[in-house]
Design a protein around this motif. Structure first.
Motif, short mmCIF file in Angstrom:
data_model
loop_
_atom_site.label_atom_id
_atom_site.label_comp_id
_atom_site.label_asym_id
_atom_site.label_seq_id
_atom_site.Cartn_x
_atom_site.Cartn_y
_atom_site.Cartn_z
N TYR A 81 3.57 -2.82 -3.68
CA TYR A 81 2.41 -3.72 -4.53
C TYR A 81 2.31 -2.79 -5.97
N TRP A 82 3.12 -1.51 -5.82
CA TRP A 82 2.78 -0.77 -7.25
C TRP A 82 3.85 -0.74 -7.98
N VAL A 118 3.61 -9.58 -8.31
CA VAL A 118 2.39 -9.18 -8.80
C VAL A 118 2.36 -8.98 -10.21
N HIS A 121 -1.12 -5.93 -12.86
CA HIS A 121 -1.23 -4.65 -13.05
C HIS A 121 0.33 -4.04 -12.79
N TYR A 152 -18.19 -7.57 -9.14
CA TYR A 152 -17.60 -8.76 -8.75
C TYR A 152 -18.31 -9.94 -9.16
N LEU A 170 -4.26 1.10 -11.42
CA LEU A 170 -3.43 0.00 -11.44
C LEU A 170 -3.79 -0.50 -12.93
N THR A 204 -3.32 -10.98 -6.61
CA THR A 204 -4.46 -10.89 -7.44
C THR A 204 -4.82 -11.92 -8.33
N LYS A 206 -7.27 -13.90 -8.70
CA LYS A 206 -8.75 -14.05 -9.48
C LYS A 206 -8.78 -12.91 -10.52
N HIS A 207 -7.68 -12.17 -10.65
CA HIS A 207 -8.02 -11.12 -11.54
C HIS A 207 -7.31 -11.33 -13.12
N GLU A 227 -3.38 -15.70 -3.94
CA GLU A 227 -4.24 -14.70 -3.45
C GLU A 227 -5.40 -14.85 -4.18
N PHE A 229 -8.90 -13.48 -3.15
CA PHE A 229 -9.60 -12.86 -2.13
C PHE A 229 -11.32 -12.78 -2.10
N GLY A 231 -14.49 -14.82 0.06
CA GLY A 231 -15.00 -15.96 1.16
C GLY A 231 -15.64 -17.19 0.78
N GLN A 294 -2.01 -8.18 5.52
CA GLN A 294 -1.98 -6.74 5.05
C GLN A 294 -3.12 -6.10 4.72
N ASP A 338 -6.36 -1.50 6.68
CA ASP A 338 -5.20 -0.83 5.71
C ASP A 338 -5.45 0.85 5.73
N ARG A 342 -0.50 -2.04 9.50
CA ARG A 342 0.87 -2.17 9.07
C ARG A 342 1.86 -1.49 9.80
C1 ABC Z 1 -4.70 1.88 -1.04
C2 ABC Z 1 -4.63 2.38 -0.03
C3 ABC Z 1 -5.90 2.22 0.91
C4 ABC Z 1 -6.98 2.50 0.10
C5 ABC Z 1 -7.12 1.89 -1.16
C6 ABC Z 1 -8.26 2.29 -1.96
O1 ABC Z 1 -5.82 2.21 -1.97
O2 ABC Z 1 -3.50 2.08 0.66
O3 ABC Z 1 -5.91 3.03 2.13
O4 ABC Z 1 -8.24 2.23 0.97
C7 ABC Z 1 -2.07 -2.45 -2.79
C8 ABC Z 1 -1.82 -1.82 -1.22
C9 ABC Z 1 -3.04 -1.21 -0.73
C10 ABC Z 1 -3.71 -0.10 -1.71
C11 ABC Z 1 -3.86 -0.86 -2.74
C12 ABC Z 1 -4.51 -0.32 -3.99
O5 ABC Z 1 -2.78 -1.66 -3.32
O6 ABC Z 1 -1.21 -2.76 -0.31
O7 ABC Z 1 -2.55 -0.25 0.39
O8 ABC Z 1 -4.57 0.30 -0.90
O9 ABC Z 1 -3.66 0.89 -4.31
C13 ABC Z 1 -3.62 -7.65 -3.21
C14 ABC Z 1 -2.79 -7.13 -2.05
C15 ABC Z 1 -2.84 -5.83 -1.58
C16 ABC Z 1 -2.63 -4.83 -2.72
C17 ABC Z 1 -3.12 -5.26 -4.02
C18 ABC Z 1 -2.56 -4.46 -5.34
C19 ABC Z 1 -3.59 -6.43 -4.16
O10 ABC Z 1 -2.84 -8.14 -0.74
O11 ABC Z 1 -2.14 -5.72 -0.59
O12 ABC Z 1 -2.91 -3.45 -2.42
O13 ABC Z 1 -1.45 -5.06 -5.65
C20 ABC Z 1 -9.14 -6.95 -4.13
C21 ABC Z 1 -8.22 -7.48 -4.94
C22 ABC Z 1 -7.24 -8.12 -3.85
C23 ABC Z 1 -6.23 -7.13 -3.49
C24 ABC Z 1 -7.36 -6.46 -2.39
C25 ABC Z 1 -6.83 -4.95 -1.77
O14 ABC Z 1 -8.32 -5.79 -3.40
O15 ABC Z 1 -9.11 -8.69 -5.21
O16 ABC Z 1 -6.17 -8.89 -4.81
N1 ABC Z 1 -5.32 -7.62 -2.50
C26 ABC Z 1 -14.01 -7.96 -2.21
C27 ABC Z 1 -13.48 -8.34 -3.43
C28 ABC Z 1 -11.89 -8.72 -3.52
C29 ABC Z 1 -11.16 -7.22 -3.13
C30 ABC Z 1 -11.70 -6.93 -1.70
C31 ABC Z 1 -11.08 -5.82 -1.07
O17 ABC Z 1 -13.32 -6.75 -1.68
O18 ABC Z 1 -14.19 -9.60 -3.97
O19 ABC Z 1 -11.45 -8.89 -4.74
O20 ABC Z 1 -9.96 -7.58 -3.14
O21 ABC Z 1 -11.26 -4.75 -1.75
C32 ABC Z 1 -16.18 -10.96 1.45
C33 ABC Z 1 -16.41 -11.55 0.08
C34 ABC Z 1 -15.03 -11.05 -0.61
C35 ABC Z 1 -14.91 -9.44 -0.46
C36 ABC Z 1 -14.91 -8.96 0.91
C37 ABC Z 1 -14.79 -7.70 1.01
O22 ABC Z 1 -16.04 -9.62 1.57
O23 ABC Z 1 -16.25 -12.94 0.01
O24 ABC Z 1 -15.17 -11.39 -2.27
O25 ABC Z 1 -13.77 -9.14 -1.08
O26 ABC Z 1 -17.21 -11.42 2.16
#
Ligand code: ABC
Ligand code: CA
Length: 479
Positions: A81-82, A118, A121, A152, A170, A204, A206-207, A227, A229, A231, A294, A338, A342
């Motif tokens: 994803y990076w 992606v 970003h 958010y 990002l 992403t 919604k971003h 995606e 993300f 609820g 994931q 995470d 994985r």
């Molecule tokens: C890395 C490390 C992790 C570390 C983190 C800070 O950094 O690996 O150990 O904890 C990729 C990688 C990840 C990596 C990230 C950041 O990049 O896979 O390992 O984490 O560097 C997508 C993908 C995801 C990917 C990315 C980035 C985006 O599926 O695999 O991550 O390209 C947000 C985004 C969403 C994103 C997710 C990871 O973060 O919106 O697109 N996924 C709230 C927010 C959400 C947010 C979520 C998680 O928290 O509203 O927007 O998602 O942070 C519900 C609510 C929700 C709420 C949840 C928690 O509760 O209704 O809105 O979500 O009740």
């Protein structure tokens, strides 16, 4: 492929780095290390029999483009994803010809390829980023001015500030800029044709502002599932108007809560389904329905009660959307958040003779049989002829699924007083091959065992050769 074509499919989501190696070796892979463990596109080709055995006819693979190299405070970019270069492939996963071979191998089997993309970003390992490391956006002006997403509830903040952290910021692409937008519209079409992609999973969503997406979808030319993300159905639903499908996060949460313990609320699951049915309108049948992915803890990190697990796993296959199963669930993996969710699949040897592998195989078979038996199955919204404290009946004719969260030590019983079956129809539980007979008004009474779900179809609609593989006996009861 079109949304209508995808609706008939069932998707196996895999993390490319963690699914299979090119030469079939089984290197150690400690998820906590967050390193590349060695999975490749060639590895996926080698293990397509395993995926197909379970009845899947599509796979979703990790993002394919070139990523940040080396170690960061958040580990390596094994997940894909990076992005740093939109125009090159991630060499850890193989060559251009390997990826094309994967598409060909899938198509030869009548399977589809879904690629994760992606566009929100690009990733850096310094803040501010060294923009010269990016292709093609090598200038600060191609990105939104730096700010972290902090609120958010503020959609502008969500769309124009940055995800990530100090270790891996990002950099948020300036998708308000015409040149950036045009690049991505062109890019997605080329990606589709270069690699014969049948569908996209879009990260992403919604971003980025909603009105970026319709033309992106058009240029993709194939089904895309986004995606969002969140609820909340009312937050997610408007996105169904700008992209073919959404990942059904609202259902994911209520599904998890309903079956994570014997006191979960089945009524709350019913409520979210009914509100999604009205809010997703015409797109209801092309959302992606999932229990794991994931980004979230695996279901078995919450409970290992096999009764609860089998019910929760059944849901995506009996509901209104396109089922998605995250690799490893069928092997009983238990990784939590995470990076623990994985795990390398090779560590469990692609074994087919396991209860949850068989469970998934039968769930896919049930859904396929229902599709084949009724041309309106895919456009029939589920209804709930029974909602009890611990029992739930889910009707999607010709399928009638009896779910329960009594747990493996409980003996569930369902008395459904009316269904769409005519009186006297012989029904079969796909999971055990036990048969039943519908009573007057289509009534169905079933006593289950070990908290397992019962997935009924008219016996005439099911290929009972699956039953010959089952250990156990076929008993008959009537109601
Ligand atoms: C890395 C490390 C992790 C570390 C983190 C800070 O950094 O690996 O150990 O904890 C990729 C990688 C990840 C990596 C990230 C950041 O990049 O896979 O390992 O984490 O560097 C997508 C993908 C995801 C990917 C990315 C980035 C985006 O599926 O695999 O991550 O390209 C947000 C985004 C969403 C994103 C997710 C990871 O973060 O919106 O697109 N996924 C709230 C927010 C959400 C947010 C979520 C998680 O928290 O509203 O927007 O998602 O942070 C519900 C609510 C929700 C709420 C949840 C928690 O509760 O209704 O809105 O979500 O009740
Ligand atoms: Ca953005």
């Amino acid at each position: 492929a079109t949304p209508a074509e995808w609706q008939q499919r069932s998707i196996y989501q895999l993390v490319t780095d963690r699914f299979a190696t090119s030469n079939g070796s089984s290197p150690s892979c400690d998820t906590e290390d967050r390193i590349y463990c060695g999975g490749t596109w060639q590895g996926v080709i080698n293990e397509l029999d395993y995926i197909q055995y379970m009845g899947f006819d599509a796979i979703w693979i990790s993002p394919i483009v070139a990523n940040l190299e080396g170690s960061t405070g958040d580990g390596y970019s094994y997940h894909g994803y990076w992005t740093v270069n939109q125009n090159a492939l991630n060499e850890h996963f193989g060559t251009e010809s390997d990826l094309q071979s994967l598409a060909t191998a899938l198509h030869d089997r009548g399977m589809y390829l879904m690629v994760d993309v992606v566009v929100n970003h690009m990733a850096a390992n310094t803040l501010p980023p060294d923009y010269s490391t990016f292709t093609p956006f090598n200038s600060e002006a191609d990105f939104h001015t730096f700010c972290w997403i902090t609120d958010y509830s503020n959609q502008t903040n969500v769309e124009q500030c940055w995800l990530g952290d100090d270790s891996v910021p990002l950099a948020d692409c300036d998708t308000e800029d015409d040149a950036v937008v045009d690049f991505f519209y062109n890019w997605i079409g080329e990606l589709q044709s270069n690699y014969s992609v049948d569908g996209f999973r879009v990260d992403t969503v919604k971003h980025i502002r909603k009105d970026f997406w319709p033309d992106f979808q058009t240029n993709a030319g194939v089904y895309a599932v986004g995606e969002i993300f969140d609820g909340d159905v009312s937050y997610v639903a408007p996105y169904t108007e700008v992209i073919d499908g959404v990942l059904d996060y609202p259902t994911y949460y209520q599904l998890t809560y309903a079956f994570e313990s014997t006191s979960g609320s089945l009524q709350n699951l019913v409520d979210v389904i009914q509100s999604a049915q009205s809010a997703y309108s015409t797109q209801l049948f092309q959302v992606g329905t999932f229990l794991e992915n994931q980004d979230n803890p695996r279901f078995q990190s919450i409970t290992t009660d096999q009764g609860l697990v089998k019910n929760a796993m059944a849901w995506p296959f009996i509901a209104d959307g396109i089922p998605i199963l995250y690799y490893g669930q069928e092997q009983g993996y238990t990784g939590a958040n995470d990076p623990y969710n994985r795990e390398a699949l090779w560590l469990s040897g692609y074994e087919e003779d396991k209860p949850l592998v068989q469970h998934v195989r039968l769930l896919n078979a049930a859904r396929k049989a229902a599709i084949a038996a009724s041309s309106s199955f895919l456009s029939t919204p589920v209804t709930f002829p029974l909602v009890g404290t611990n029992t739930l009946a889910v009707s999607k004719y010709p399928l009638l699924s009896l779910l329960t969260n009594v747990g493996a030590s409980g003996t569930p019983a369902w008395d459904v007083s009316s269904t769409n079956y005519s009186s006297g129809t012989e029904l079969i539980d796909v999971l055990t091959c036990t048969t039943y007979t519908a009573g007057s008004g289509g009534s169905v009474s079933v006593t289950g065992s070990e908290g397992a779900p019962v997935i009924l179809l008219p016996t005439s609609a099911f290929n009972t050769s699956y039953c010959e593989e089952l250990v156990g006996t076929n008993s008959t009861s009537s109601s």
